[in-house]
Design a protein around this motif. Structure first.
Motif, PDB file in Angstrom:
ATOM      1  N   LEU A 132       0.807  -1.222   0.000  1.00 44.46           N
ATOM      2  CA  LEU A 132       0.000   0.000   0.000  1.00 44.46           C
ATOM      3  C   LEU A 132       0.837   1.268   0.000  1.00 44.46           C
ATOM      4  CD1 LEU A 132      -2.721   1.513   0.286  1.00 44.46           C
ATOM      5  CD2 LEU A 132      -2.550   1.132   2.764  1.00 44.46           C
ATOM      6  N   GLY A 133       1.973   1.223   0.679  1.00 42.64           N
ATOM      7  CA  GLY A 133       2.826   2.408   0.747  1.00 42.64           C
ATOM      8  C   GLY A 133       3.314   2.894  -0.603  1.00 42.64           C
ATOM      9  N   LYS A 134       3.252   2.038  -1.613  1.00 49.23           N
ATOM     10  CA  LYS A 134       3.680   2.436  -2.955  1.00 49.23           C
ATOM     11  C   LYS A 134       2.680   3.356  -3.649  1.00 49.23           C
ATOM     12  CE  LYS A 134       6.696  -1.512  -3.940  1.00 49.23           C
ATOM     13  NZ  LYS A 134       6.997  -2.614  -4.882  1.00 49.23           N
ATOM     14  N   LEU A 135       1.538   3.567  -3.026  1.00 51.20           N
ATOM     15  CA  LEU A 135       0.571   4.517  -3.591  1.00 51.20           C
ATOM     16  C   LEU A 135       0.821   5.935  -3.082  1.00 51.20           C
ATOM     17  CD1 LEU A 135      -2.806   2.534  -3.479  1.00 51.20           C
ATOM     18  CD2 LEU A 135      -1.081   2.633  -5.287  1.00 51.20           C
ATOM     19  N   MET A 164       9.659   6.729   3.667  1.00 48.31           N
ATOM     20  CA  MET A 164       9.357   5.577   4.513  1.00 48.31           C
ATOM     21  C   MET A 164       9.506   4.333   3.660  1.00 48.31           C
ATOM     22  SD  MET A 164       5.818   6.485   6.525  1.00 48.31           S
ATOM     23  CE  MET A 164       5.551   8.042   7.373  1.00 48.31           C
ATOM     24  N   LYS A 165       9.785   3.209   4.293  1.00 50.63           N
ATOM     25  CA  LYS A 165       9.702   1.932   3.604  1.00 50.63           C
ATOM     26  C   LYS A 165       8.232   1.711   3.255  1.00 50.63           C
ATOM     27  CE  LYS A 165      14.025   0.528   4.036  1.00 50.63           C
ATOM     28  NZ  LYS A 165      14.898   0.206   2.876  1.00 50.63           N
ATOM     29  N   ALA A 166       7.981   1.070   2.121  1.00 52.46           N
ATOM     30  CA  ALA A 166       6.601   0.909   1.645  1.00 52.46           C
ATOM     31  C   ALA A 166       5.685   0.237   2.673  1.00 52.46           C
ATOM     32  CB  ALA A 166       6.584   0.152   0.320  1.00 52.46           C
ATOM     33  N   PRO A 167       6.094  -0.868   3.328  1.00 53.17           N
ATOM     34  CA  PRO A 167       5.190  -1.474   4.320  1.00 53.17           C
ATOM     35  C   PRO A 167       4.864  -0.534   5.473  1.00 53.17           C
ATOM     36  CG  PRO A 167       6.906  -3.023   3.686  1.00 53.17           C
ATOM     37  CD  PRO A 167       7.309  -1.683   3.130  1.00 53.17           C
ATOM     38  N   LYS A 192       4.221  -5.954   7.444  1.00 47.83           N
ATOM     39  CA  LYS A 192       5.553  -5.470   7.817  1.00 47.83           C
ATOM     40  C   LYS A 192       6.661  -6.359   7.242  1.00 47.83           C
ATOM     41  CE  LYS A 192       9.029  -3.798  10.281  1.00 47.83           C
ATOM     42  NZ  LYS A 192       9.727  -2.560   9.839  1.00 47.83           N
ATOM     43  N   LEU A 193       6.447  -7.683   7.255  1.00 50.85           N
ATOM     44  CA  LEU A 193       7.486  -8.623   6.850  1.00 50.85           C
ATOM     45  C   LEU A 193       7.287  -9.185   5.445  1.00 50.85           C
ATOM     46  CD1 LEU A 193       7.871 -10.652  10.191  1.00 50.85           C
ATOM     47  CD2 LEU A 193       9.080  -8.584   9.459  1.00 50.85           C
ATOM     48  N   GLU A 223      14.670  -7.650   3.163  1.00 49.19           N
ATOM     49  CA  GLU A 223      14.724  -6.367   3.850  1.00 49.19           C
ATOM     50  C   GLU A 223      15.543  -6.530   5.129  1.00 49.19           C
ATOM     51  OE1 GLU A 223      14.818  -2.900   5.247  1.00 49.19           O
ATOM     52  OE2 GLU A 223      13.801  -3.147   3.303  1.00 49.19           O
ATOM     53  N   GLU A 224      16.631  -5.789   5.208  1.00 47.36           N
ATOM     54  CA  GLU A 224      17.567  -5.918   6.333  1.00 47.36           C
ATOM     55  C   GLU A 224      16.865  -5.770   7.679  1.00 47.36           C
ATOM     56  OE1 GLU A 224      21.232  -6.591   8.118  1.00 47.36           O
ATOM     57  OE2 GLU A 224      20.782  -6.645   5.962  1.00 47.36           O
ATOM     58  N   GLY A 225      15.939  -4.834   7.772  1.00 49.32           N
ATOM     59  CA  GLY A 225      15.266  -4.582   9.038  1.00 49.32           C
ATOM     60  C   GLY A 225      14.363  -5.709   9.500  1.00 49.32           C
ATOM     61  N   ASN A 226      14.064  -6.651   8.624  1.00 50.24           N
ATOM     62  CA  ASN A 226      13.184  -7.762   8.997  1.00 50.24           C
ATOM     63  C   ASN A 226      13.923  -8.916   9.679  1.00 50.24           C
ATOM     64  OD1 ASN A 226      11.090  -6.371   7.843  1.00 50.24           O
ATOM     65  ND2 ASN A 226      10.993  -7.609   5.976  1.00 50.24           N
ATOM     66  N   LYS A 227      15.240  -8.920   9.598  1.00 47.90           N
ATOM     67  CA  LYS A 227      15.996 -10.078  10.069  1.00 47.90           C
ATOM     68  C   LYS A 227      15.785 -10.346  11.556  1.00 47.90           C
ATOM     69  CE  LYS A 227      19.584 -10.024   6.528  1.00 47.90           C
ATOM     70  NZ  LYS A 227      21.027  -9.943   6.242  1.00 47.90           N
TER      71      LYS A 227
END
Length: 212
Positions: free
Chosen positions: A102-105, A137-140, A163-164, A170-174
């Protein structure tokens, strides 16, 4: 360069299918309010910015999220057939699939993607550029912010799946996957959404590759 892309009729049909799924959601009124604001971007946005990525064409976003929803239903069925635990509802599955990108909108302040106006970049396959006039922001994360802003209640399982959705890419998901907590993931929905998203992106990229 010829890209795999949607016709105007296909975009119209995709929009009808998308809104039909929104109507079936228990939060449809709040969702429809949000999509009134994002209407034009929902219909015209690409799913990515570069020709060699996936669905880099008008209507590509809508095509992608519908494909992820359809694929997620099949992946969940296969997962269950093979003994996996389906610990989420169909509504949660479809909601997470439809809103993982959704963030891509963008937001009411502007779209996320803008047409690339540099011939130098376009010749190298970058057909869209990121709008630097809206908050980065990251898209998620932007998607979750927009859902919250319009009062769309998101369950914990939907939140973590959105989010995941990019998985370990995505580095932040690790930290959600690789830590010292036994069984840190309390639902299988993030796996289903990521698998469906990754599969859909590969299919879309292949279609583009074979038409270039």
């Amino acid at each position: 360069m010829s890209l795999f892309e949607n016709t105007e009729e296909q975009i119209t049909e995709n929009y009808k299918q998308f809104m039909s799924l929104i109507e079936q959601d228990s939060r449809s009124e709040a969702l429809k309010e949000m999509y009134e604001v994002l209407h034009d971007e929902l219909i015209t946005a690409p799913a990515s910015s570069r020709a060699h990525y996936h669905n880099c064409f008008p209507g590509g976003y809508l095509d992608h999220v519908l494909r992820v929803a359809q694929t997620a239903l099949k992946v969940a069925a296969m997962y269950k057939e093979n003994g996996g635990d389906i610990d989420f509802t169909k509504e949660e599955l479809i909601f997470a699939a439809l809103h993982h990108d959704l963030g891509k909108l963008g937001t009411e302040d502007g779209p996320y993607y803008l047409d690339q106006d540099s011939d130098w970049h376009r010749k190298r396959g970058e057909l869209y550029k990121i709008n630097e006039n809206i908050q980065y922001m990251k898209a998620p994360e932007r998607g979750l912010m927009m859902l919250n802003k319009y009062g769309v209640r998101v369950t914990e399982k939907e939140w973590i799946a959105i989010k995941l959705s990019d998985g370990m890419y995505e580095e932040g998901n690790k930290a959600y996957y690789a830590n010292y907590i036994p069984n840190p993931m309390k639902t299988n929905l993030p796996y289903i959404i990521h698998w469906a998203d990754h599969m859909s992106r590969n299919i879309e990229s292949d279609k583009n590759k074979f038409t270039m």
